[in-house]
Write a protein that holds these residues in place. Sequence first.
Motif, PDB file in Angstrom:
ATOM      1  N   LEU A 102      52.883  48.970  38.267  1.00  0.00           N
ATOM      2  CA  LEU A 102      52.700  47.906  39.294  1.00  0.00           C
ATOM      3  C   LEU A 102      53.610  46.969  39.174  1.00  0.00           C
ATOM      4  O   LEU A 102      53.685  45.784  39.727  1.00  0.00           O
ATOM      5  N   ASN A 103      54.662  46.915  38.195  1.00  0.00           N
ATOM      6  CA  ASN A 103      55.645  45.813  37.952  1.00  0.00           C
ATOM      7  C   ASN A 103      55.155  44.682  37.595  1.00  0.00           C
ATOM      8  O   ASN A 103      55.564  43.465  38.064  1.00  0.00           O
ATOM      9  N   LYS A 137      54.588  40.318  32.948  1.00  0.00           N
ATOM     10  CA  LYS A 137      53.427  38.903  33.395  1.00  0.00           C
ATOM     11  C   LYS A 137      52.186  39.318  32.562  1.00  0.00           C
ATOM     12  O   LYS A 137      51.317  38.234  32.833  1.00  0.00           O
ATOM     13  N   LYS A 138      52.340  40.175  31.701  1.00  0.00           N
ATOM     14  CA  LYS A 138      50.923  40.061  30.987  1.00  0.00           C
ATOM     15  C   LYS A 138      50.319  39.193  30.375  1.00  0.00           C
ATOM     16  O   LYS A 138      49.199  38.861  30.098  1.00  0.00           O
ATOM     17  N   ASP A 139      51.307  38.265  29.860  1.00  0.00           N
ATOM     18  CA  ASP A 139      51.014  37.036  28.855  1.00  0.00           C
ATOM     19  C   ASP A 139      50.759  35.739  29.923  1.00  0.00           C
ATOM     20  O   ASP A 139      50.705  34.710  29.764  1.00  0.00           O
ATOM     21  N   ALA A 140      50.914  36.133  31.269  1.00  0.00           N
ATOM     22  CA  ALA A 140      51.038  34.994  32.191  1.00  0.00           C
ATOM     23  C   ALA A 140      49.553  34.585  32.809  1.00  0.00           C
ATOM     24  O   ALA A 140      48.587  35.583  32.894  1.00  0.00           O
ATOM     25  N   TYR A 141      49.267  33.334  33.048  1.00  0.00           N
ATOM     26  CA  TYR A 141      48.158  32.966  33.574  1.00  0.00           C
ATOM     27  C   TYR A 141      48.196  33.429  34.989  1.00  0.00           C
ATOM     28  O   TYR A 141      49.183  33.434  35.838  1.00  0.00           O
ATOM     29  N   PHE A 142      46.877  33.871  35.600  1.00  0.00           N
ATOM     30  CA  PHE A 142      46.695  34.401  36.916  1.00  0.00           C
ATOM     31  C   PHE A 142      47.232  33.285  38.057  1.00  0.00           C
ATOM     32  O   PHE A 142      47.558  33.896  38.994  1.00  0.00           O
ATOM     33  N   SER A 143      46.942  32.112  37.653  1.00  0.00           N
ATOM     34  CA  SER A 143      47.461  31.177  38.751  1.00  0.00           C
ATOM     35  C   SER A 143      48.885  31.027  38.982  1.00  0.00           C
ATOM     36  O   SER A 143      49.372  30.495  39.869  1.00  0.00           O
ATOM     37  N   THR A 144      49.615  31.654  38.095  1.00  0.00           N
ATOM     38  CA  THR A 144      51.116  31.450  38.138  1.00  0.00           C
ATOM     39  C   THR A 144      51.766  32.603  38.925  1.00  0.00           C
ATOM     40  O   THR A 144      52.832  32.761  39.239  1.00  0.00           O
ATOM     41  N   LEU A 145      51.072  33.734  39.367  1.00  0.00           N
ATOM     42  CA  LEU A 145      51.328  34.893  40.210  1.00  0.00           C
ATOM     43  C   LEU A 145      51.691  34.324  41.472  1.00  0.00           C
ATOM     44  O   LEU A 145      50.930  33.582  42.204  1.00  0.00           O
ATOM     45  N   SER A 146      52.612  35.085  42.276  1.00  0.00           N
ATOM     46  CA  SER A 146      52.833  34.927  43.428  1.00  0.00           C
ATOM     47  C   SER A 146      51.547  35.910  44.454  1.00  0.00           C
ATOM     48  O   SER A 146      50.823  36.406  43.624  1.00  0.00           O
ATOM     49  N   GLU A 191      33.515  53.646  31.342  1.00  0.00           N
ATOM     50  CA  GLU A 191      33.395  54.665  30.449  1.00  0.00           C
ATOM     51  C   GLU A 191      34.614  55.387  30.318  1.00  0.00           C
ATOM     52  O   GLU A 191      35.244  55.727  29.374  1.00  0.00           O
ATOM     53  N   ASP A 192      35.344  55.636  31.449  1.00  0.00           N
ATOM     54  CA  ASP A 192      36.793  56.481  31.488  1.00  0.00           C
ATOM     55  C   ASP A 192      37.477  55.393  32.093  1.00  0.00           C
ATOM     56  O   ASP A 192      37.888  55.262  33.276  1.00  0.00           O
ATOM     57  N   VAL A 193      38.491  54.747  31.219  1.00  0.00           N
ATOM     58  CA  VAL A 193      39.456  53.941  31.422  1.00  0.00           C
ATOM     59  C   VAL A 193      41.206  54.447  31.346  1.00  0.00           C
ATOM     60  O   VAL A 193      41.426  55.278  30.509  1.00  0.00           O
ATOM     61  N   LEU A 194      41.635  53.770  32.216  1.00  0.00           N
ATOM     62  CA  LEU A 194      43.381  54.134  32.207  1.00  0.00           C
ATOM     63  C   LEU A 194      43.967  53.190  31.202  1.00  0.00           C
ATOM     64  O   LEU A 194      43.360  52.215  31.096  1.00  0.00           O
ATOM     65  N   ASP A 195      45.037  53.346  30.948  1.00  0.00           N
ATOM     66  CA  ASP A 195      45.930  52.680  30.055  1.00  0.00           C
ATOM     67  C   ASP A 195      46.195  51.245  30.727  1.00  0.00           C
ATOM     68  O   ASP A 195      47.329  51.613  31.767  1.00  0.00           O
ATOM     69  N   TYR A 196      45.737  50.058  30.579  1.00  0.00           N
ATOM     70  CA  TYR A 196      46.042  48.828  31.228  1.00  0.00           C
ATOM     71  C   TYR A 196      47.720  48.922  31.075  1.00  0.00           C
ATOM     72  O   TYR A 196      48.191  48.119  32.070  1.00  0.00           O
ATOM     73  N   LYS A 197      48.121  49.148  29.739  1.00  0.00           N
ATOM     74  CA  LYS A 197      49.690  48.806  29.860  1.00  0.00           C
ATOM     75  C   LYS A 197      50.456  49.702  30.856  1.00  0.00           C
ATOM     76  O   LYS A 197      51.446  49.306  31.542  1.00  0.00           O
ATOM     77  N   GLU A 198      50.140  50.970  30.905  1.00  0.00           N
ATOM     78  CA  GLU A 198      50.831  51.752  32.017  1.00  0.00           C
ATOM     79  C   GLU A 198      50.484  51.246  33.402  1.00  0.00           C
ATOM     80  O   GLU A 198      51.598  51.228  34.271  1.00  0.00           O
ATOM     81  N   LEU A 199      49.404  50.793  33.803  1.00  0.00           N
ATOM     82  CA  LEU A 199      48.771  50.531  34.983  1.00  0.00           C
ATOM     83  C   LEU A 199      49.904  49.280  35.317  1.00  0.00           C
ATOM     84  O   LEU A 199      50.486  49.207  36.575  1.00  0.00           O
ATOM     85  N   LEU A 200      50.068  48.179  34.547  1.00  0.00           N
ATOM     86  CA  LEU A 200      50.711  47.011  34.662  1.00  0.00           C
ATOM     87  C   LEU A 200      52.256  47.440  34.901  1.00  0.00           C
ATOM     88  O   LEU A 200      52.866  46.762  35.485  1.00  0.00           O
ATOM     89  N   THR A 201      52.509  48.230  34.165  1.00  0.00           N
ATOM     90  CA  THR A 201      54.151  48.797  34.239  1.00  0.00           C
ATOM     91  C   THR A 201      54.284  49.335  35.413  1.00  0.00           C
ATOM     92  O   THR A 201      55.319  49.161  36.228  1.00  0.00           O
TER      93      THR A 201
END
Length: 305
Positions: free
Chosen positions: A119-120, A124-133, A107-117
């Motif tokens: 967390l550096n 990678k927002k458009d990268a597949y999960f499998s490609t992450l280190s 119900e109460d969410v944070l801005d995912y854009k800010e979160l990903l930013t």
Amino acid sequence: MGETVVTVQDLAKHYKDVKAVDGISFTVKRGEIFGIVGPNGAGKTTTIECIAGMRSPDNGLVNVLGLHPTNDSALLKQRIGLQQQESEIPDRLKLKEAMLLFSSFYEDVLDYKELLTQLNLWEKKDAYFSTLSGGQKKRFFVAMALIGNPDVLFLDELTSGLDPQARRSIWKLVKSLREQGRTIVLSTHYMDEAEKLCDRVAVIDRGKIAALDSPANLILSHGGHTRVLFDVEEDFDHQFLSGIPGVESVQRENDSCSLEVSIRSAIVEIVKGLDSADNGLDSFRIEAPDLEDVFLNITGREVRD
């Protein structure tokens, strides 16, 4: 630190004849980083899963933010975040897609854009999960645990398997989360991690709490003696060191000498003695006890499966 936000009383969880958690009790204050440490199989993960409502305990009381993890599961899940030791999402899911999916659960969410930013991970927002280190995956699971803007965050072996640089990056992140006012319950088998991050630490062994206090107090109570080490020449007579008040033991092996001392004044006398003997000061070093010593002294130094 404010009021109690997590209460665990006589918590027990058994699997057939194995007592994974055997009647443990503790509380966690708001704004605290509370550490749970112990050998593999000590019951750390089971404890966190029972508190977070992932498992039903066989006995005991658990209260989180005034809610019962099982009876108030739906309400509680809106107010906590959980990063599990073993987590996976579909390999072909993009990070942005996963964040939007998880956002729909709260119900109460944070801005995912800010979160990903933060967390550096925004690049990678458009990268597949499998490609992450490995480190990127760990940070992404923290982002998913934070998307619901939790009051209490559970982190289970967050830095396991990461290289030193990635671990320290995660440590900085955890400290910043506490600065935001979040309460963090952290399990780890890295003693340096618990010592640097946690306000208080519970040492769990064989399903029971063996010790609970701040890292500094645990080291003072259970850390053992300070070690003094230096190299010596072949004809050096080390026997006089045993007579210095506060020197509890002297061990010599070939060209190395190791002393355990219980009072700081003994170190001054050791230095004076070595100076008079014109030996050992070039390689002289002091090793103060740390949380790893506490861990080993409490749980035993033998390897257990």
